[in-house]
Design an enzyme around this catalytic site. Structure first.
Site, mmCIF file in Angstrom:
data_model
loop_
_atom_site.group_PDB
_atom_site.id
_atom_site.type_symbol
_atom_site.label_atom_id
_atom_site.label_comp_id
_atom_site.label_asym_id
_atom_site.label_seq_id
_atom_site.Cartn_x
_atom_site.Cartn_y
_atom_site.Cartn_z
ATOM 1 N N SER A 91 0.860 -1.203 0.000
ATOM 2 C CA SER A 91 0.000 0.000 0.000
ATOM 3 C C SER A 91 0.885 1.238 0.000
ATOM 4 O O SER A 91 2.045 1.185 0.423
ATOM 5 C CB SER A 91 -0.870 0.010 1.261
ATOM 6 O OG SER A 91 -1.550 1.248 1.391
ATOM 7 N N TYR A 120 -1.969 0.223 10.787
ATOM 8 C CA TYR A 120 -2.128 -0.233 9.391
ATOM 9 C C TYR A 120 -0.868 0.119 8.596
ATOM 10 O O TYR A 120 -0.328 -0.721 7.857
ATOM 11 C CB TYR A 120 -3.372 0.388 8.748
ATOM 12 C CG TYR A 120 -3.554 -0.033 7.303
ATOM 13 C CD1 TYR A 120 -3.830 -1.355 6.976
ATOM 14 C CD2 TYR A 120 -3.424 0.893 6.259
ATOM 15 C CE1 TYR A 120 -3.970 -1.758 5.651
ATOM 16 C CE2 TYR A 120 -3.572 0.507 4.937
ATOM 17 C CZ TYR A 120 -3.848 -0.818 4.634
ATOM 18 O OH TYR A 120 -3.988 -1.211 3.326
#
Ligand code: NDP
Ligand code: 8X3
Length: 253
Positions: free
Chosen positions: A140, A153
């Site tokens: 990501s 995250y």
């Protein structure tokens, strides 16, 4: 008869990858926790494409279940696995680190980091024994940059980025390619999961600009998987045109 194993194929990027790779004659091993969705996708793909789809229903966080599911595959299938797409993952919650929920932290670390490791540990021996193969890790932009409220995250996706580099180093002598794909904002079920089913908050993430779509990531994964034998794409950062960084988004009025 080459096979790709795609984790998290019940939604979003994984499902789009399954459909695109099937149209390009890859046989598939599709995994996820939602069995009904796996069965529906298998039926749809096998109706439309002349390939085989095997479904394996398991939670990537449970190492025994990962081992048993992959261990149930016949050797004629495992010896034909040429590609692993480590896609299953999630964010849960977004907020200041001191207000974080430890269960959310564990879900993210167990899924995004440990789950990816458990699946890779089972598949790498098959690739090594063929002296070829490809692992695509879906990381990501959160693995490249840290943003407010992203803390755990972002840490889990920085770990994925590090593992992509580590796999490339440790597997280069076995002729195994490793690619890290780092997308920015993409409209899937991601935000619905992150905001625990709050559809209004999830929808607002994608308002006022054109986010990436699942198929954009599938096309990227297919591009890297279809390079010539001597070419490996190490790392791709792919963003919506309207997104410069995780926090700089050009939204219309
Ligand atoms: P979705 O929520 O649409 O899909 C996530 C997939 O992961 C589902 O198929 C889900 O299947 C699977 N999954 C989640 N937890 C587990 C688990 N414990 N065991 C097995 N499978 C699991 O999200 P995306 O398609 O957007 O996300 C795919 C990947 O891309 C994730 O790693 C995410 O972090 C990453 N990513 C997403 C971005 C975005 O903006 N959407 C941007 C950058 C990266 P099931 O629930 O059936 O188990
Ligand atoms: C998903 C993209 O920016 O929400 O990984 O972290 S972001």
């Amino acid at each position: 008869m080459k096979y790709a194993l795609i984790t998290g194929a019940t939604a979003g990027f994984g499902k789009a990858c399954a459909e695109l790779f099937a149209r390009n004659n890859w046989n598939l091993i599709l995994t996820g926790r939602r069995e009904e969705r796996l069965n529906t996708l298998k039926a749809k793909i096998e109706k439309e494409c002349n390939i085989e789809v095997i479904t394996l229903c398991f939670d990537v966080r449970n190492q025994n279940d990962v081992m048993n599911a992959i261990g149930s595959l016949p050797s004629k299938i495992t010896s034909s696995i040429e590609l692993l797409i480590n896609n299953a993952g999630l964010a849960v919650g977004k907020g200041p680190i001191d207000q974080g929920n430890t269960e959310d932290w564990e879900r993210m670390i167990d899924t995004n980091v440990k789950g990816l490791l458990y699946v890779s540990k089972e598949i790498i021996p098959f690739l090594k024994s063929n002296s070829k193969g490809h692992i695509i890790n879906i990381a990501s932009i959160a693995g490249k940059e840290v943003y407010p409220g992203g803390n755990v995250y972002c840490a889990s996706k920085h770990a994925v980025d590090a593992l992509s580099q580590a796999m490339r180093i440790d597997l280069v002598s076995h002729n195994i390619k490793v690619t890290n794909i780092a997308p920015g904002a993409a409209e899937t079920e991601f935000s619905l999961v992150r905001f625990k089913g709050n559809k209004n908050t999830a929808d607002s993430v994608y308002e006022g600009y054109s986010p990436l779509l699942a198929n954009d990531i599938a096309e990227t994964a297919y591009f890297v998987a279809s390079r010539p034998v001597h070419v490996n794409i190490n790392d791709i950062v792919i963003m919506p045109t309207a997104q410069a960084t995780p926090t700089i988004l050009h939204k219309s009025e």
